[in-house]
Write an enzyme that holds these catalytic residues in place. Structure first.
Site, short mmCIF file in Angstrom:
data_model
loop_
_atom_site.label_atom_id
_atom_site.label_comp_id
_atom_site.label_asym_id
_atom_site.label_seq_id
_atom_site.Cartn_x
_atom_site.Cartn_y
_atom_site.Cartn_z
N LYS A 1 -8.99 -3.03 -6.62
CA LYS A 1 -10.18 -1.50 -6.36
C LYS A 1 -9.87 -0.65 -7.15
O LYS A 1 -10.45 0.60 -7.42
CB LYS A 1 -9.51 -0.64 -4.35
N LYS B 1 -6.57 -12.41 -7.32
CA LYS B 1 -6.77 -11.64 -6.84
C LYS B 1 -5.99 -12.23 -5.43
O LYS B 1 -6.42 -12.32 -4.99
CB LYS B 1 -7.87 -10.86 -6.28
N LYS C 1 -3.33 -1.22 -12.35
CA LYS C 1 -3.50 0.47 -11.50
C LYS C 1 -3.29 1.18 -13.00
O LYS C 1 -4.37 2.23 -13.74
CB LYS C 1 -2.25 0.67 -10.63
N GLY D 1 -2.78 0.17 -0.80
CA GLY D 1 -2.63 -0.53 1.66
C GLY D 1 -1.45 0.31 2.03
O GLY D 1 -1.45 0.19 2.74
N ASN D 2 -0.56 0.59 1.20
CA ASN D 2 0.23 1.28 1.86
C ASN D 2 -0.71 3.28 2.00
O ASN D 2 0.03 3.79 3.44
CB ASN D 2 1.50 2.00 0.82
#
Length: 309
Positions: free
Chosen positions: A210, A127, A272, A11-12
């Site tokens: 994602k 989520k 991640k 998102g960043n």
């Protein structure tokens, strides 16, 4: 040496609003084209947490105000987010390529990702999507039937099911475009979650993480490297304590141990790290890199980032 790289944008790298996104993708495009200019084959995936939440709220409000308009399923909201995020990304990447006299096409693929209808995630939504809410706003959302959690000390967010990806439906199309020298944007927002019913694909009410979708994409493409971009230059254990330690090169064995010890937050760094472990473990000579967007090129050359192998 030329590498096939899948980059998972967080998102960043995209911003939280349309205006922020337009600005953010300029910097994002420069970092991506740096890797392309070095001769690498690059495939891009991206998150959609703020975007898909915004679309879902907007479409729900439209239905509430004008009942003749149907409620928009989450799978369709994911497809919409893939289109408009991909639109900004592909245009900015193409512009950056042309600025450097690199003649390559850029295409966004509306990507479906198969999930298991019996995945336990459907019984336990985890989520976060959409924008952050105050406590008061979250109480209103709960009264309206949404499931809400506090997200890493940053506020409250709506949560939906997040099943694990099984396979990328459009993988052959993606491979064909890569073989033709194109830059491909795929699996936006983790992909549109679908289940197979004979020859039919049916969208389901969920959002796929994602990072796990990017891992699946990278494995199916036979990528050499999966780069997972985040808000920090490296991954840390004992984060925020006097024993904090930033990780450089780590084996998958040690990283699994750190996960089991609870070093990474479930809604933040843990997926991640788990996706990175999954990819790096899948085949010899593959590795995953977790770092900042602007450090991706340095990470490839072992100058920074957390490399998992």
């Amino acid at each position: 040496m030329k590498k096939k790289i899948v980059i998972a944008l967080g998102g960043n790298a995209l911003g939280n609003t349309l205006e922020e996104q337009m600005s953010a993708v300029k910097a994002t495009a420069k970092a991506i084209v740096d890797l392309i200019e070095d001769g690498n084959e690059v495939v891009i995936s991206h998150g959609n947490g703020p975007q898909v939440g915004m679309i879902n709220v907007a479409m729900s409000e439209l239905h509430n105000l004008h009942s003749k308009y149907s409620l928009c399923p989450m799978s369709v909201c994911v497809a919409m987010s893939q289109g408009y995020v991909g639109y900004d990304l592909q245009n900015q990447i193409k512009e950056e390529l042309l600025n450097r006299n690199i003649n390559k096409g850029v295409a966004t693929i509306i990507t479906q990702v198969e999930v298991n209808p019996k995945d336990s995630a459907f019984e336990n939504p985890t989520k976060p999507i959409g924008s952050f809410m105050t406590k008061e706003e979250s109480e209103v959302a709960i009264k309206n039937g949404d499931k809400v959690v506090e997200d890493s000390g940053r506020g409250y967010r709506r949560i939906v099911a997040s099943p694990k990806p099984i396979s990328i439906v459009e993988i052959e199309t993606i491979k064909s475009l890569i073989s033709a020298g194109q830059v491909v944007i795929a699996c936006g927002g983790g992909g549109i979650p679908v289940i197979k019913e004979g020859n039919k694909l049916r969208g389901v009410e969920a959002v796929i993480d994602k990072d796990f979708a990017s891992c699946t994409l990278a494995k199916e493409l036979g990528a050499d490297c999966l780069i997972i971009l985040t808000a920090v230059e490296k991954v840390a254990i004992n984060f925020g304590t006097e024993n904090e330690k930033w990780l450089n090169e780590v084996t998958t064995f040690d990283m699994k141990k750190y996960v089991e010890e609870g070093h990474f937050a479930p809604g933040s760094m843990r997926p991640k790290v788990e996706a990175a472990i999954d990819f790096a473990s899948s085949k010899e000579d593959r590795y995953a890199l977790i770092t900042l967007l602007e450090k991706a090129k340095d990470g490839i050359s072992r100058k920074t980032g957390t490399r998992i192998k």
